[in-house]
Design an enzyme around this catalytic site. Structure first.
Site, short mmCIF file in Angstrom:
data_model
loop_
_atom_site.label_atom_id
_atom_site.label_comp_id
_atom_site.label_asym_id
_atom_site.label_seq_id
_atom_site.Cartn_x
_atom_site.Cartn_y
_atom_site.Cartn_z
N GLY A 1 0.34 -4.91 6.52
CA GLY A 1 0.65 -3.65 5.85
C GLY A 1 1.37 -2.71 6.77
O GLY A 1 2.59 -2.77 6.95
N ARG A 2 0.60 -1.82 7.40
CA ARG A 2 1.18 -0.72 8.16
C ARG A 2 2.22 -1.08 9.22
O ARG A 2 3.22 -0.36 9.34
CB ARG A 2 0.06 0.15 8.76
CG ARG A 2 -0.58 1.02 7.69
CD ARG A 2 -1.93 1.55 8.11
NE ARG A 2 -2.91 0.48 8.16
CZ ARG A 2 -4.19 0.66 8.45
NH1 ARG A 2 -4.64 1.87 8.72
NH2 ARG A 2 -5.03 -0.36 8.46
N THR B 1 -17.73 -11.39 -17.18
CA THR B 1 -16.70 -10.37 -16.93
C THR B 1 -15.67 -10.86 -15.92
O THR B 1 -14.46 -10.65 -16.08
CB THR B 1 -17.37 -9.06 -16.46
OG1 THR B 1 -18.26 -8.64 -17.48
CG2 THR B 1 -16.36 -7.98 -16.18
N ARG C 1 -1.55 -7.80 13.74
CA ARG C 1 -0.77 -6.81 14.49
C ARG C 1 0.18 -7.52 15.43
O ARG C 1 -0.26 -8.29 16.27
CB ARG C 1 -1.70 -5.89 15.31
CG ARG C 1 -2.52 -4.94 14.45
CD ARG C 1 -1.62 -3.96 13.71
NE ARG C 1 -2.32 -3.07 12.80
CZ ARG C 1 -2.55 -3.31 11.50
NH1 ARG C 1 -2.15 -4.44 10.96
NH2 ARG C 1 -3.16 -2.42 10.74
N GLN D 1 -8.14 -1.22 12.12
CA GLN D 1 -8.61 -2.62 12.06
C GLN D 1 -9.44 -2.94 13.31
O GLN D 1 -9.07 -2.60 14.42
CB GLN D 1 -7.40 -3.58 11.98
CG GLN D 1 -6.61 -3.46 10.69
CD GLN D 1 -7.32 -4.11 9.50
OE1 GLN D 1 -8.47 -4.50 9.60
NE2 GLN D 1 -6.64 -4.19 8.38
N ASP E 1 -18.76 -9.10 -10.42
CA ASP E 1 -19.40 -8.61 -11.65
C ASP E 1 -20.19 -9.76 -12.25
O ASP E 1 -20.30 -10.83 -11.64
CB ASP E 1 -18.30 -8.10 -12.61
CG ASP E 1 -18.78 -6.93 -13.47
OD1 ASP E 1 -19.89 -7.04 -14.04
OD2 ASP E 1 -18.06 -5.93 -13.59
N LYS F 1 1.12 -8.11 -1.74
CA LYS F 1 -0.28 -7.88 -2.12
C LYS F 1 -0.42 -6.56 -2.87
O LYS F 1 0.03 -5.51 -2.40
CB LYS F 1 -1.18 -7.84 -0.87
CG LYS F 1 -2.65 -7.69 -1.21
CD LYS F 1 -3.52 -7.79 0.00
CE LYS F 1 -3.71 -6.47 0.72
NZ LYS F 1 -4.62 -5.54 0.04
N ASP G 1 -5.21 -8.34 -5.19
CA ASP G 1 -6.41 -8.20 -4.35
C ASP G 1 -7.34 -7.15 -4.94
O ASP G 1 -7.45 -6.04 -4.42
CB ASP G 1 -5.95 -7.83 -2.92
CG ASP G 1 -7.10 -7.75 -1.94
OD1 ASP G 1 -8.14 -8.38 -2.18
OD2 ASP G 1 -6.95 -7.05 -0.92
N LEU G 2 -8.01 -7.51 -6.04
CA LEU G 2 -8.92 -6.56 -6.69
C LEU G 2 -10.39 -6.88 -6.39
O LEU G 2 -11.29 -6.19 -6.85
CB LEU G 2 -8.66 -6.53 -8.20
CG LEU G 2 -7.24 -6.09 -8.60
CD1 LEU G 2 -7.07 -6.06 -10.11
CD2 LEU G 2 -6.88 -4.73 -8.01
N LYS G 3 -10.62 -7.94 -5.63
CA LYS G 3 -11.97 -8.30 -5.15
C LYS G 3 -13.01 -8.22 -6.27
O LYS G 3 -13.95 -7.42 -6.21
CB LYS G 3 -12.37 -7.40 -3.98
CG LYS G 3 -11.41 -7.48 -2.80
CD LYS G 3 -11.91 -6.69 -1.60
CE LYS G 3 -11.01 -6.83 -0.40
NZ LYS G 3 -9.71 -6.16 -0.53
N THR H 1 -14.35 -6.13 6.47
CA THR H 1 -14.30 -5.79 7.90
C THR H 1 -15.13 -4.52 8.16
O THR H 1 -15.73 -4.38 9.22
CB THR H 1 -12.84 -5.58 8.37
OG1 THR H 1 -12.08 -5.12 7.27
CG2 THR H 1 -12.26 -6.85 8.90
N PRO I 1 -20.84 -13.07 -14.41
CA PRO I 1 -19.90 -14.20 -14.56
C PRO I 1 -18.94 -14.04 -15.72
O PRO I 1 -17.73 -14.29 -15.58
CB PRO I 1 -20.84 -15.40 -14.77
CG PRO I 1 -22.09 -15.02 -14.06
CD PRO I 1 -22.24 -13.54 -14.24
N ASP J 1 0.86 -1.19 0.00
CA ASP J 1 0.00 0.00 0.00
C ASP J 1 0.89 1.23 0.00
O ASP J 1 1.12 1.86 1.04
CB ASP J 1 -0.93 -0.02 1.23
CG ASP J 1 -1.90 -1.19 1.19
OD1 ASP J 1 -2.25 -1.65 0.08
OD2 ASP J 1 -2.31 -1.66 2.26
O1 C5P Z 1 -2.08 -1.90 7.14
P1 C5P Z 1 -2.80 -3.18 7.42
O2 C5P Z 1 -1.91 -4.25 8.02
O3 C5P Z 1 -4.06 -2.97 8.22
O4 C5P Z 1 -3.20 -3.70 5.97
C1 C5P Z 1 -4.05 -4.76 5.74
C2 C5P Z 1 -4.21 -4.94 4.27
O5 C5P Z 1 -5.19 -5.93 4.09
C3 C5P Z 1 -4.72 -3.70 3.54
O6 C5P Z 1 -4.17 -3.70 2.22
C4 C5P Z 1 -6.22 -3.89 3.48
O7 C5P Z 1 -6.82 -3.32 2.35
C5 C5P Z 1 -6.32 -5.42 3.40
N1 C5P Z 1 -7.57 -5.99 3.90
C6 C5P Z 1 -8.06 -5.77 5.17
N2 C5P Z 1 -9.24 -6.33 5.57
C7 C5P Z 1 -9.92 -7.10 4.73
C8 C5P Z 1 -9.44 -7.35 3.46
C9 C5P Z 1 -8.24 -6.77 3.06
O8 C5P Z 1 -7.44 -5.09 5.95
N3 C5P Z 1 -11.05 -7.66 5.16
#
Ligand code: C5P
Length: 229
Positions: A207-208, A73, A178, A187, A69, A37, A64-66, A128, A71, A15
């Site tokens: 991520g973070r 597409t 975390r 989160q 649409d 990701k 991760d484009l989720k 979430t 079927p 990210d």
């Molecule tokens: O920064 P952090 O560790 O919270 O990043 C989590 C990653 O997972 C982000 O890219 C977020 O978009 C993704 N994600 C999420 N919860 C979901 C699905 C994907 O946090 N249910």
């Protein structure tokens, strides 16, 4: 836990705001981290160039484009992602059985045509942010797996429930990880790496805690170490 199961792996969420930042992170984290990701924001900004960057480093892509649409597409998007050689990709299970089956068939046919492995198809159970309850998550996961998906995205709490309820081999990908003593950011349902593994997760999306660390490699190594305890 199944003793024959491969050890859980960390996936770092790329990210980032620029390709330069992505390149720096890849240089720092590879080969400790081998899967990155790529989500909607960075893919919209940098597209296949970013996928290329990850592959050139020797790492793999979780796209991760989720997809959600009609079927036809989604099947087309899955074929396009297969051609980009991503390791795994996400689609919304709530897109419906027909959409899921079309994706599974398209991935299989494309892989057969090129004599390669199909990307792992990973179903998003609930976001979430929309607070899907455990019952909904279980029902969606059961639907996804019965339609031939390889795995699902869910929190660590739900992972433990799904492992008990679904008596089949499937992958669990868990975001919201975390490390001990780090903040939750936005989160809602966080877990430590070890908690997620004990709950049955195969891939931990982080991520973070790594991206915002003063020393991303040190933080990654600490996380990897904590997973072996
Ligand atoms: O920064 P952090 O560790 O919270 O990043 C989590 C990653 O997972 C982000 O890219 C977020 O978009 C993704 N994600 C999420 N919860 C979901 C699905 C994907 O946090 N249910």
């Amino acid at each position: 836990m199944n003793k024959l199961k491969p050890p859980a792996q960390v996936i770092v969420a790329l990210d980032v705001d620029s390709l330069e930042e992505a390149r720096k992170l890849l240089d720092i984290l590879y080969p400790q981290v081998t899967i990155f990701k790529i989500g909607a924001q960075v893919f919209t900004a940098f597209g296949a160039q970013l996928i290329d960057l990850v592959h050139k480093k020797g790492a793999q892509v979780f796209l991760d484009l989720k997809y959600f649409d009609i079927p036809n597409t989604v099947a087309g998007a899955v074929v396009a992602a297969s051609r980009l050689k991503v390791k795994m990709l996400t689609l919304h299970i709530s897109g419906g059985k027909e959409m899921l089956r079309a994706a599974v068939v398209a991935a299989g046919l494309e892989a057969k045509k090129n004599n390669t492995l199909a990307p792992l198809l990973i179903g998003v159970t609930g976001l979430t942010s929309s607070c899907a309850n455990a019952q909904e998550v279980i029902a969606l996961a059961e639907t996804g797996i019965s339609c031939g998906l390889d795995g699902v995205v869910c929190s660590a709490r739900e992972a433990a429930i799904l492992r008990k309820k679904i008596n089949k081999d499937f992958l669990i990908i868990t975001p919201g990880i975390r490390p001990e003593h780090s903040g939750a950011d936005d989160q809602q349902r966080t877990a430590t790496p070890l908690e997620a593994i004990k709950a049955g997760s195969d891939f931990l999306v982080i991520g973070r805690p790594i991206l915002k660390s003063n020393d991303p490699l040190k933080t990654t190594n600490e996380i990897l170490e904590s997973m072996r305890l």
